[in-house]
Design a protein around this motif. Structure first.
Motif, PDB file in Angstrom:
ATOM      1  N   THR A  15     -23.751 -35.870  -1.982  1.00 49.07           N
ATOM      2  CA  THR A  15     -23.784 -35.612  -0.402  1.00 49.07           C
ATOM      3  C   THR A  15     -24.575 -35.554   0.177  1.00 49.07           C
ATOM      4  OG1 THR A  15     -21.665 -34.566  -1.015  1.00 49.07           O
ATOM      5  CG2 THR A  15     -22.294 -33.830   1.161  1.00 49.07           C
ATOM      6  N   ASN A  30     -22.469 -35.088   9.775  1.00 51.22           N
ATOM      7  CA  ASN A  30     -21.480 -35.123   9.621  1.00 51.22           C
ATOM      8  C   ASN A  30     -21.533 -34.571   7.377  1.00 51.22           C
ATOM      9  OD1 ASN A  30     -18.661 -33.581   8.974  1.00 51.22           O
ATOM     10  ND2 ASN A  30     -17.824 -35.082  10.922  1.00 51.22           N
ATOM     11  N   SER A  32     -19.602 -32.351   6.086  1.00 50.31           N
ATOM     12  CA  SER A  32     -18.319 -32.465   5.415  1.00 50.31           C
ATOM     13  C   SER A  32     -17.456 -33.617   5.135  1.00 50.31           C
ATOM     14  CB  SER A  32     -17.502 -30.890   6.395  1.00 50.31           C
ATOM     15  OG  SER A  32     -17.461 -31.471   7.448  1.00 50.31           O
ATOM     16  N   LYS A  35     -19.149 -35.915   2.329  1.00 53.35           N
ATOM     17  CA  LYS A  35     -18.081 -35.477   0.914  1.00 53.35           C
ATOM     18  C   LYS A  35     -17.400 -34.881   0.542  1.00 53.35           C
ATOM     19  CE  LYS A  35     -18.178 -30.784  -1.449  1.00 53.35           C
ATOM     20  NZ  LYS A  35     -18.178 -29.317  -1.767  1.00 53.35           N
TER      21      LYS A  35
END
Length: 149
Positions: A15, A30, A32, A35
């Protein structure tokens, strides 16, 4: 350094690299969303990801997307992403990731690998050309954007 085909167990390590790759291409960081995107690739099994790990740290990755050549009637791959942590560049990590992608392409009997990179990404261009990729100047690349975000 160890290069291998990633599984969903590698998600946490991949990630930050994927996020840094996107930032390199002028996207907003970013974690999140990065991921979630990579997790979806693993769940859907719609890409093949190789990672490079050195001293238990994830230092690079490449992601291949399958496609097909109607003319050759074979699978082919788009090498869409290749990223090496800038702190460890120059240690043949990118080369080893390209080797893993090439070996995989042979193993599955695919026609080959296609990639694109920015006109100003000279370091990557040098790596690709040294590895044996050929610049195809007689073709034009077109894009039709539906979502321009």
């Amino acid at each position: 350094m160890h290069v291998y085909q990633a599984t969903i167990q590698d998600l946490e390590g991949i990630t930050p690299l994927f996020n840094a790759y996107r930032v390199f291409y002028k996207q907003t960081s970013n974690i999140s969303a990065a991921k979630a995107f990579m997790k979806e690739r693993f769940i859907q099994q719609d890409s093949v990801i190789f990672v490079a790990v050195e001293d238990e740290s994830y230092v690079g990755f490449t992601q291949l997307y399958p496609s097909f050549s109607s003319v050759a009637m074979k699978k082919t791959f788009i090498l869409n992403d290749l990223y090496v942590d800038e702190r460890v560049r120059g240690k043949r990590i990118g080369w080893n990731l390209l080797e893993a992608a090439k070996d995989y392409t042979y193993e599955v009997g695919a026609k080959g690998l296609t990639l694109e990179t920015g006109h100003d990404n000279f370091r990557a261009q040098g790596l690709y050309e040294k590895f044996g990729y050929q610049l195809i100047e007689e073709n034009r690349f077109y894009y039709f954007g539906v979502d321009e975000n």
